[in-house]
Design a protein around this motif. Structure first.
Motif, PDB file in Angstrom:
ATOM      1  N   PRO A  63       0.806  -1.227   0.000  1.00  0.00           N
ATOM      2  CA  PRO A  63       0.000   0.000   0.000  1.00  0.00           C
ATOM      3  C   PRO A  63       0.836   1.273   0.000  1.00  0.00           C
ATOM      4  CG  PRO A  63      -0.962  -1.612   1.490  1.00  0.00           C
ATOM      5  CD  PRO A  63       0.367  -2.157   1.071  1.00  0.00           C
ATOM      6  N   ALA A  64       1.987   1.245   0.662  1.00  0.00           N
ATOM      7  CA  ALA A  64       2.859   2.428   0.681  1.00  0.00           C
ATOM      8  C   ALA A  64       3.444   2.690  -0.700  1.00  0.00           C
ATOM      9  CB  ALA A  64       3.979   2.234   1.704  1.00  0.00           C
ATOM     10  N   VAL A  65       3.722   1.625  -1.449  1.00  0.00           N
ATOM     11  CA  VAL A  65       4.223   1.800  -2.815  1.00  0.00           C
ATOM     12  C   VAL A  65       3.119   2.373  -3.698  1.00  0.00           C
ATOM     13  CG1 VAL A  65       5.334   0.663  -4.765  1.00  0.00           C
ATOM     14  CG2 VAL A  65       5.795  -0.148  -2.439  1.00  0.00           C
ATOM     15  N   ALA A  66       1.904   1.889  -3.518  1.00  0.00           N
ATOM     16  CA  ALA A  66       0.765   2.421  -4.278  1.00  0.00           C
ATOM     17  C   ALA A  66       0.572   3.911  -3.999  1.00  0.00           C
ATOM     18  CB  ALA A  66      -0.501   1.642  -3.930  1.00  0.00           C
ATOM     19  N   GLU A  67       0.772   4.302  -2.743  1.00  0.00           N
ATOM     20  CA  GLU A  67       0.627   5.713  -2.380  1.00  0.00           C
ATOM     21  C   GLU A  67       1.660   6.575  -3.101  1.00  0.00           C
ATOM     22  OE1 GLU A  67       0.030   8.464   1.613  1.00  0.00           O
ATOM     23  OE2 GLU A  67       1.166   6.593   1.772  1.00  0.00           O
ATOM     24  N   VAL A  68       2.860   6.049  -3.280  1.00  0.00           N
ATOM     25  CA  VAL A  68       3.891   6.790  -4.006  1.00  0.00           C
ATOM     26  C   VAL A  68       3.430   7.079  -5.427  1.00  0.00           C
ATOM     27  CG1 VAL A  68       6.185   6.561  -5.062  1.00  0.00           C
ATOM     28  CG2 VAL A  68       5.861   6.044  -2.636  1.00  0.00           C
ATOM     29  N   TRP A  69       2.916   6.068  -6.110  1.00  0.00           N
ATOM     30  CA  TRP A  69       2.437   6.283  -7.473  1.00  0.00           C
ATOM     31  C   TRP A  69       1.356   7.360  -7.505  1.00  0.00           C
ATOM     32  CZ3 TRP A  69       5.288   4.930 -11.286  1.00  0.00           C
ATOM     33  CH2 TRP A  69       5.992   3.724 -11.307  1.00  0.00           C
ATOM     34  N   THR A  70       0.439   7.309  -6.560  1.00  0.00           N
ATOM     35  CA  THR A  70      -0.655   8.283  -6.522  1.00  0.00           C
ATOM     36  C   THR A  70      -0.123   9.691  -6.291  1.00  0.00           C
ATOM     37  OG1 THR A  70      -2.219   6.625  -5.705  1.00  0.00           O
ATOM     38  CG2 THR A  70      -2.772   8.932  -5.327  1.00  0.00           C
ATOM     39  N   LEU A  71       0.765   9.840  -5.320  1.00  0.00           N
ATOM     40  CA  LEU A  71       1.308  11.163  -5.001  1.00  0.00           C
ATOM     41  C   LEU A  71       2.132  11.733  -6.147  1.00  0.00           C
ATOM     42  CD1 LEU A  71       2.354  10.570  -1.288  1.00  0.00           C
ATOM     43  CD2 LEU A  71       0.471  12.005  -2.101  1.00  0.00           C
ATOM     44  N   ALA A  72       2.782  10.857  -6.891  1.00  0.00           N
ATOM     45  CA  ALA A  72       3.595  11.314  -8.022  1.00  0.00           C
ATOM     46  C   ALA A  72       2.743  11.771  -9.197  1.00  0.00           C
ATOM     47  CB  ALA A  72       4.534  10.204  -8.468  1.00  0.00           C
ATOM     48  N   GLY A  73       1.459  11.442  -9.167  1.00  0.00           N
ATOM     49  CA  GLY A  73       0.583  11.818 -10.264  1.00  0.00           C
ATOM     50  C   GLY A  73       0.452  10.766 -11.336  1.00  0.00           C
ATOM     51  N   ALA A  74       0.913   9.546 -11.031  1.00  0.00           N
ATOM     52  CA  ALA A  74       0.770   8.454 -11.988  1.00  0.00           C
ATOM     53  C   ALA A  74      -0.704   8.125 -12.188  1.00  0.00           C
ATOM     54  CB  ALA A  74       1.527   7.224 -11.498  1.00  0.00           C
ATOM     55  N   ARG A  75      -1.050   7.786 -13.410  1.00  0.00           N
ATOM     56  CA  ARG A  75      -2.453   7.543 -13.720  1.00  0.00           C
ATOM     57  C   ARG A  75      -2.821   6.056 -13.698  1.00  0.00           C
ATOM     58  NH1 ARG A  75      -1.670  12.043 -17.525  1.00  0.00           N
ATOM     59  NH2 ARG A  75      -1.126  10.555 -19.159  1.00  0.00           N
ATOM     60  N   THR A  76      -1.914   5.190 -14.137  1.00  0.00           N
ATOM     61  CA  THR A  76      -2.306   3.788 -14.280  1.00  0.00           C
ATOM     62  C   THR A  76      -1.296   2.784 -13.738  1.00  0.00           C
ATOM     63  OG1 THR A  76      -1.405   3.728 -16.534  1.00  0.00           O
ATOM     64  CG2 THR A  76      -3.733   4.277 -16.300  1.00  0.00           C
ATOM     65  N   SER A  77      -0.090   3.193 -13.415  1.00  0.00           N
ATOM     66  CA  SER A  77       0.933   2.231 -12.989  1.00  0.00           C
ATOM     67  C   SER A  77       0.556   1.575 -11.671  1.00  0.00           C
ATOM     68  CB  SER A  77       2.293   2.921 -12.869  1.00  0.00           C
ATOM     69  OG  SER A  77       2.730   3.354 -14.138  1.00  0.00           O
ATOM     70  N   VAL A  78       0.874   0.289 -11.561  1.00  0.00           N
ATOM     71  CA  VAL A  78       0.490  -0.509 -10.400  1.00  0.00           C
ATOM     72  C   VAL A  78       1.663  -1.379  -9.979  1.00  0.00           C
ATOM     73  CG1 VAL A  78      -1.005  -2.374  -9.579  1.00  0.00           C
ATOM     74  CG2 VAL A  78      -1.945  -0.596 -11.061  1.00  0.00           C
ATOM     75  N   THR A  79       1.930  -1.413  -8.679  1.00  0.00           N
ATOM     76  CA  THR A  79       2.867  -2.388  -8.106  1.00  0.00           C
ATOM     77  C   THR A  79       2.039  -3.303  -7.219  1.00  0.00           C
ATOM     78  OG1 THR A  79       4.663  -0.762  -8.160  1.00  0.00           O
ATOM     79  CG2 THR A  79       4.985  -2.726  -6.788  1.00  0.00           C
ATOM     80  N   GLY A  80       1.602  -4.409  -7.793  1.00  0.00           N
ATOM     81  CA  GLY A  80       0.658  -5.279  -7.099  1.00  0.00           C
ATOM     82  C   GLY A  80       1.277  -6.406  -6.317  1.00  0.00           C
ATOM     83  N   ARG A  81       2.563  -6.685  -6.567  1.00  0.00           N
ATOM     84  CA  ARG A  81       3.183  -7.843  -5.918  1.00  0.00           C
ATOM     85  C   ARG A  81       4.693  -7.675  -5.894  1.00  0.00           C
ATOM     86  NH1 ARG A  81       5.637 -10.628  -9.968  1.00  0.00           N
ATOM     87  NH2 ARG A  81       4.698 -10.614 -12.062  1.00  0.00           N
ATOM     88  N   GLY A  82       5.320  -8.531  -5.103  1.00  0.00           N
ATOM     89  CA  GLY A  82       6.764  -8.589  -5.097  1.00  0.00           C
ATOM     90  C   GLY A  82       7.281  -9.359  -6.302  1.00  0.00           C
ATOM     91  N   ILE A  83       8.597  -9.449  -6.395  1.00  0.00           N
ATOM     92  CA  ILE A  83       9.232 -10.116  -7.523  1.00  0.00           C
ATOM     93  C   ILE A  83       9.261 -11.626  -7.285  1.00  0.00           C
ATOM     94  CG2 ILE A  83      11.382 -10.312  -8.827  1.00  0.00           C
ATOM     95  CD1 ILE A  83      11.850  -7.349  -8.129  1.00  0.00           C
ATOM     96  N   GLU A  84       8.881 -12.388  -8.318  1.00  0.00           N
ATOM     97  CA  GLU A  84       8.798 -13.854  -8.270  1.00  0.00           C
ATOM     98  C   GLU A  84       7.673 -14.365  -7.370  1.00  0.00           C
ATOM     99  OE1 GLU A  84      12.628 -16.067  -8.373  1.00  0.00           O
ATOM    100  OE2 GLU A  84      13.545 -14.073  -8.306  1.00  0.00           O
ATOM    101  N   ASP A  85       6.683 -13.546  -7.163  1.00  0.00           N
ATOM    102  CA  ASP A  85       5.473 -13.998  -6.457  1.00  0.00           C
ATOM    103  C   ASP A  85       4.578 -14.658  -7.508  1.00  0.00           C
ATOM    104  OD1 ASP A  85       3.174 -14.378  -5.014  1.00  0.00           O
ATOM    105  OD2 ASP A  85       3.003 -12.315  -4.288  1.00  0.00           O
ATOM    106  N   PHE A  86       4.868 -15.915  -7.813  1.00  0.00           N
ATOM    107  CA  PHE A  86       4.219 -16.578  -8.936  1.00  0.00           C
ATOM    108  C   PHE A  86       2.762 -16.904  -8.651  1.00  0.00           C
ATOM    109  CE2 PHE A  86       8.768 -17.880  -9.635  1.00  0.00           C
ATOM    110  CZ  PHE A  86       8.990 -16.981 -10.672  1.00  0.00           C
TER     111      PHE A  86
END
Length: 286
Positions: A131-154
């Motif tokens: 959620p903190a990463v999502a907040e960064v995208w929002t505050l930066a003004g990003a419109r669609t970028s999403v960080t939904g998971r960690g790396i290799e979370d298959f």
């Protein structure tokens, strides 16, 4: 070269090539499919870096406090088992050498960027939360970028949870850091933004954007790649012109033989370097 010439050249490239070029806090000079979604690869690590510094400024964690270096993480898919990283997918033996020991979050964040360590990335995400990463995208003004998971979370990937970016959103994130380094901004204090830019300036993977610049040119940047995907996003700091943003995202068919996925100087790297060189040549007119 004109921007139309560059577009015509890219029209002949297989797959999707997106780009955003412009000054800080100004409308872009040139874009190409700037809002097209691409798999993020390691470019999402810039948002993770910002989330970490924001948490430190809020007093939620200490960047210099050693934390356990483990290789077991919670999946973003509810109910899924915990997952681990594979060493052969990583780019940094230094973090793996600390496995079972402890390391400061500041050091892990540095390795996450300069060597693009996947293990370090998942460790940092474990301390700041998605959620903190999502907040960064929002505050930066990003419109669609999403960080939904960690790396290799298959398990999460199989459930459709993924990480995506656009060229415009990557430029917005770097713009927030660049402007925030001189005046209080949306993401963090000037000191924190300057510290993050210093980490991005220390990037050791220089096969794409940096390869198109004259030797010694300062660029705060992050690349990302998996098979069929190669991206580069940076804030270029010329000695003879104002700083400018450049973000290039490429997604091609991974069966075409051009995307090696190993970070070497393949066709996608050469393409991004070519775009970077063309933008550099036009830096006074941006």
């Amino acid at each position: 070269m004109t921007w139309d010439d560059l577009d015509a050249h890219l029209d002949r490239v297989p797959g999707t090539v997106s780009a955003y070029v412009g000054r800080l806090d100004a409308p872009p000079t040139w874009t190409r499919h700037p809002d097209a979604a691409h798999y993020a690869a390691s470019t999402m690590k810039v948002a993770v870096l910002a989330a970490l510094h924001r948490a430190a400024e809020a007093g939620a964690l200490d960047l210099d406090a050693p934390v356990p270096v483990v290789n077991e993480f919670d999946s973003a898919q509810p109910g899924a088992p915990r997952f681990s990283c594979a060493p052969h997918y990583d780019n940094d033996d230094a973090v793996w050498d600390r496995l079972g020991g402890r390391a400061p979050l500041r050091w892990l964040a540095h390795r996450m960027i300069v060597r693009s360590s996947n293990l370090a990335t998942n460790l940092v995400i474990g301390h700041v939360g998605l959620p903190a990463v999502a907040e960064v995208w929002t505050l930066a003004g990003a419109r669609t970028s999403v960080t939904g998971r960690g790396i290799e979370d298959f398990a999460a990937r199989a459930a459709g949870i993924t990480n995506t970016v656009t060229a415009a959103d990557l430029a917005a994130l770097l713009s927030a850091l660049g402007t925030g380094a001189s005046t209080p901004g949306r993401l963090a204090s000037p000191a924190a933004c300057s510290a993050m830019l210093d980490v991005l300036l220390a990037q050791e993977h220089r096969e794409d954007l940096a390869a198109g610049l004259p030797e010694g040119t300062r660029i705060a940047h992050k690349s990302g790649w998996v098979r069929g995907v190669r991206h580069g996003a940076g804030l270029v700091l010329p000695a003879d012109a104002p700083p400018y943003l450049i973000a290039v995202c490429t997604t091609t068919d991974p069966t075409d033989g051009n995307a090696t996925g190993d970070g070497t100087e393949d066709d996608a790297c050469l393409l991004i370097a070519h775009i970077s060189a063309q933008v550099w040549a036009a830096r006074h007119q941006l």
